[in-house]
Design a protein around this motif. Structure first.
Motif, PDB file in Angstrom:
ATOM      1  N   GLY A 164       0.425  -1.067   0.115  1.00  0.00           N
ATOM      2  CA  GLY A 164      -0.206   0.238   0.121  1.00  0.00           C
ATOM      3  C   GLY A 164       1.292   1.234   0.246  1.00  0.00           C
ATOM      4  O   GLY A 164      -0.141   2.281  -0.084  1.00  0.00           O
ATOM      5  N   PHE A 165       2.390   0.887   0.252  1.00  0.00           N
ATOM      6  CA  PHE A 165       2.862   2.579   0.175  1.00  0.00           C
ATOM      7  C   PHE A 165       2.693   3.214  -1.096  1.00  0.00           C
ATOM      8  O   PHE A 165       2.267   4.251  -0.574  1.00  0.00           O
ATOM      9  N   LEU A 166       2.584   2.320  -2.280  1.00  0.00           N
ATOM     10  CA  LEU A 166       2.309   3.377  -3.464  1.00  0.00           C
ATOM     11  C   LEU A 166       0.896   4.500  -3.734  1.00  0.00           C
ATOM     12  O   LEU A 166       0.980   5.169  -4.019  1.00  0.00           O
ATOM     13  N   SER A 167       0.289   4.113  -2.764  1.00  0.00           N
ATOM     14  CA  SER A 167      -1.232   4.174  -2.942  1.00  0.00           C
ATOM     15  C   SER A 167      -0.672   5.533  -2.112  1.00  0.00           C
ATOM     16  O   SER A 167      -1.976   6.916  -1.700  1.00  0.00           O
ATOM     17  N   VAL A 168      -0.188   5.956  -1.204  1.00  0.00           N
ATOM     18  CA  VAL A 168      -0.057   7.082  -0.417  1.00  0.00           C
ATOM     19  C   VAL A 168       0.831   7.984  -0.666  1.00  0.00           C
ATOM     20  O   VAL A 168       1.422   8.659  -0.157  1.00  0.00           O
ATOM     21  N   THR A 169       1.905   7.278  -1.634  1.00  0.00           N
ATOM     22  CA  THR A 169       3.182   8.029  -1.685  1.00  0.00           C
ATOM     23  C   THR A 169       3.293   8.544  -2.950  1.00  0.00           C
ATOM     24  O   THR A 169       2.803   8.082  -4.169  1.00  0.00           O
ATOM     25  N   GLY A 170       3.303   9.975  -3.875  1.00  0.00           N
ATOM     26  CA  GLY A 170       3.113  10.579  -4.715  1.00  0.00           C
ATOM     27  C   GLY A 170       2.103  11.943  -4.902  1.00  0.00           C
ATOM     28  O   GLY A 170       2.096  12.135  -4.366  1.00  0.00           O
ATOM     29  N   THR A 171       1.679  11.709  -5.951  1.00  0.00           N
ATOM     30  CA  THR A 171       0.809  13.166  -6.462  1.00  0.00           C
ATOM     31  C   THR A 171      -0.437  12.499  -6.562  1.00  0.00           C
ATOM     32  O   THR A 171      -0.648  11.625  -6.931  1.00  0.00           O
ATOM     33  N   PRO A 172      -1.268  13.231  -6.531  1.00  0.00           N
ATOM     34  CA  PRO A 172      -2.680  13.503  -6.354  1.00  0.00           C
ATOM     35  C   PRO A 172      -3.010  12.506  -7.832  1.00  0.00           C
ATOM     36  O   PRO A 172      -3.809  11.819  -8.084  1.00  0.00           O
ATOM     37  N   GLN A 173      -2.285  13.250  -8.724  1.00  0.00           N
ATOM     38  CA  GLN A 173      -2.914  12.882 -10.457  1.00  0.00           C
ATOM     39  C   GLN A 173      -2.132  11.077 -10.407  1.00  0.00           C
ATOM     40  O   GLN A 173      -1.995  10.243 -11.375  1.00  0.00           O
ATOM     41  N   ASP A 212      12.044 -15.648  10.577  1.00  0.00           N
ATOM     42  CA  ASP A 212      11.442 -15.991   9.543  1.00  0.00           C
ATOM     43  C   ASP A 212      10.667 -14.286   8.966  1.00  0.00           C
ATOM     44  O   ASP A 212       9.694 -13.684   9.139  1.00  0.00           O
ATOM     45  N   VAL A 213      11.664 -13.954   8.159  1.00  0.00           N
ATOM     46  CA  VAL A 213      10.774 -12.110   7.550  1.00  0.00           C
ATOM     47  C   VAL A 213      10.438 -12.246   6.470  1.00  0.00           C
ATOM     48  O   VAL A 213      11.241 -12.017   5.386  1.00  0.00           O
ATOM     49  N   SER A 214       9.557 -11.187   6.299  1.00  0.00           N
ATOM     50  CA  SER A 214       9.259 -11.041   5.181  1.00  0.00           C
ATOM     51  C   SER A 214       8.557  -9.508   4.332  1.00  0.00           C
ATOM     52  O   SER A 214       8.253  -8.618   5.555  1.00  0.00           O
ATOM     53  N   MET A 215       9.083  -9.383   3.632  1.00  0.00           N
ATOM     54  CA  MET A 215       9.639  -7.957   2.930  1.00  0.00           C
ATOM     55  C   MET A 215       7.958  -7.283   2.827  1.00  0.00           C
ATOM     56  O   MET A 215       7.722  -6.497   3.618  1.00  0.00           O
ATOM     57  N   LEU A 216       7.367  -7.532   3.030  1.00  0.00           N
ATOM     58  CA  LEU A 216       5.891  -7.000   3.174  1.00  0.00           C
ATOM     59  C   LEU A 216       5.588  -7.308   4.496  1.00  0.00           C
ATOM     60  O   LEU A 216       5.320  -5.800   4.866  1.00  0.00           O
ATOM     61  N   GLU A 217       5.939  -7.664   5.176  1.00  0.00           N
ATOM     62  CA  GLU A 217       4.671  -7.101   6.790  1.00  0.00           C
ATOM     63  C   GLU A 217       6.530  -6.345   7.339  1.00  0.00           C
ATOM     64  O   GLU A 217       5.413  -5.266   8.144  1.00  0.00           O
ATOM     65  N   SER A 218       8.048  -6.521   6.376  1.00  0.00           N
ATOM     66  CA  SER A 218       8.693  -5.246   6.891  1.00  0.00           C
ATOM     67  C   SER A 218       8.202  -3.845   6.568  1.00  0.00           C
ATOM     68  O   SER A 218       7.617  -3.340   7.413  1.00  0.00           O
ATOM     69  N   LEU A 219       7.640  -3.638   5.232  1.00  0.00           N
ATOM     70  CA  LEU A 219       6.889  -2.679   4.573  1.00  0.00           C
ATOM     71  C   LEU A 219       5.489  -2.578   5.565  1.00  0.00           C
ATOM     72  O   LEU A 219       5.547  -1.133   5.635  1.00  0.00           O
ATOM     73  N   GLY A 220       4.698  -3.450   5.562  1.00  0.00           N
ATOM     74  CA  GLY A 220       3.564  -3.104   6.031  1.00  0.00           C
ATOM     75  C   GLY A 220       3.796  -2.681   7.850  1.00  0.00           C
ATOM     76  O   GLY A 220       2.765  -1.634   7.763  1.00  0.00           O
TER      77      GLY A 220
END
Length: 414
Positions: A164-173, A212-220
């Motif tokens: 979900g990081f991309l959904s809150v990062t960037g511009t409105p467009q 057991d380290v997951s990239m998804l859980e870490s960024l989550g």
């Protein structure tokens, strides 16, 4: 500061730079790219011996990402100092036998191979724990060791998207990814802290652990604020570029000389000071459109116009002077190149030189100035640079080493 720490160590031999927290700990790492190497470099910073297992020939594929640092890869230089490089073709039984001998003597095994690859070589947790009960095993993957996404390929951008990081990062467009590999970095840091915790746990229990380290859980984990902001179906924070999604004024503002100033007004007290001392418009503090944080956020476009107009006759330096006098948080918008010469980092002596196969390069010390030890800042290895030395340490004769070399099981640096 550094001179004072040196005197303290001279008076207290127990605080010698030679004594680091992980001195005597051996880490074997089947690693590539960023997440696992970032973890193990931090372990090496604390004194651990890190033996990096690489493929004969090209080695870690991150070595070929670019050639920006005296012909070396910027990614590789960043995350691989203070390590020993051992080349092994793990498809050959003789090379696997060498690896098994190393693991038998190690404290920690870290791996971020393709999903299932380590287990197929007999390096899964259950098999290793049965043979070496004190070994700490850390698996780093995109999605974790089980679940429906277990075998799915994972790269940093893809995890930024899934988390979900991309959904809150960037511009409105348009959404934007982070300019650095934050999913890899997050996973590497949680692997690092988890290994440290497992070593402490082993002191109590006498046994190793499986991590057991997951990239998804870490960024989550790092997405906690946006996830709670959108709790139970609420609207998520909007993408707002370099501005804050819910606090205003907070973000970049142009000055009259064409430069940009980053600033942040966090509360109503700071808003009053901002109006009086920075905008020189004390009446604006009581304007009903901007009287509270929520109202300033709601009317941010109108407020932005007023701020840009006030800054138009000022240089960035003058704006920052006013902000400093008003005790309003602010920063320059530096390029990454500017950071090498940042006056604060220079004043705190945060850079060292480390050797590489192509000559010395600058390197930033790890965060966290510690009064009791100095971080290890040793060389970045060539592919297979330590292969012969490690094999001799394991008792291999010159003839045995030559035999391994003749089959391509190892690569030797001439």
């Amino acid at each position: 500061m550094r001179a004072r720490r040196s005197v303290e160590r001279a008076l207290n031999p127990a605080h010698s730079p030679a004594k680091r927290p992980l001195d005597g700990i051996t880490v074997v790492s089947l690693e590539h790219a960023i997440a696992a190497p970032f973890c193990t470099r931090h372990l090496a910073d604390l004194g651990a011996r890190v033996i990096k297992v690489e493929r004969p020939g090209a080695g870690d594929f991150a070595r070929a990402y670019d050639s920006r640092v005296k012909g070396l890869s910027s990614h590789f230089v960043w995350v691989n100092r203070s390590k020993e490089s051992l080349t092994l073709d793990l498809k050959q039984p003789a090379a696997l036998a060498v690896l098994d001998e190393l693991v038998a003597k190690a404290d920690v095994l870290v791996q971020n191979l393709a999903p299932g690859a380590a287990a197929r070589m007999g390096l899964g947790w259950q098999a290793l724990h049965a043979k070496y009960p004190r070994l700490v095993v850390c698996d780093i993957s995109g999605y974790g060791n089980d679940g429906p996404y277990r075998d799915k390929k994972a790269y940093d951008l893809l995890i930024q998207s899934e988390a979900g990081f991309l959904s809150v990062t960037g511009t409105p467009q348009e959404p934007a990814k982070a300019g650095n590999a934050i999913a890899d970095i997050a996973a590497g840091m949680y692997a690092y802290s988890s290994v440290l915790a497992a070593l402490l746990q082993r002191q109590k229990s006498g046994e190793g652990s499986h991590i057991d380290v997951s990239m998804l859980e870490s960024l989550g984990e790092w997405m906690g604020f946006p996830m709670y902001y959108a709790y139970e179906g609420a609207a998520p924070p909007p993408r707002s570029g370099a501005a804050h999604a819910t606090i205003y004024p907070y973000g970049p503002f142009p000055a009259g000389d064409g430069k940009t100033v980053m600033l942040g007004v966090q509360n109503d007290r700071e808003w009053q000071a901002f109006c009086e001392q920075v905008l020189i418009a004390p009446g604006l503090a009581s304007d009903t459109r901007f009287a509270t944080g929520a109202r300033r956020n709601k009317h941010r476009e109108a407020l932005k116009r007023l701020i840009v107009e006030a800054f138009a006759s000022l240089t960035a330096e003058q704006v920052m002077k006013r902000l400093d006098d008003a005790q309003i948080a602010n920063a320059q918008v530096n390029t990454v190149g500017d950071v090498w010469a940042h006056p604060q980092l220079q004043a705190r002596e945060r850079f060292r030189e480390v050797p590489t196969p192509h000559g010395p390069v600058g390197a930033m010390l790890p965060p966290g100035v510690n009064s009791s030890f100095d971080y290890r800042m040793d060389a970045i290895p060539a592919v297979g640079e330590h292969t012969v030395a490690i094999l001799r340490e394991l008792g291999r004769s010159d003839d045995a080493i030559a035999a391994l070399r003749s089959t391509g099981a190892i690569q030797v640096v001439e």
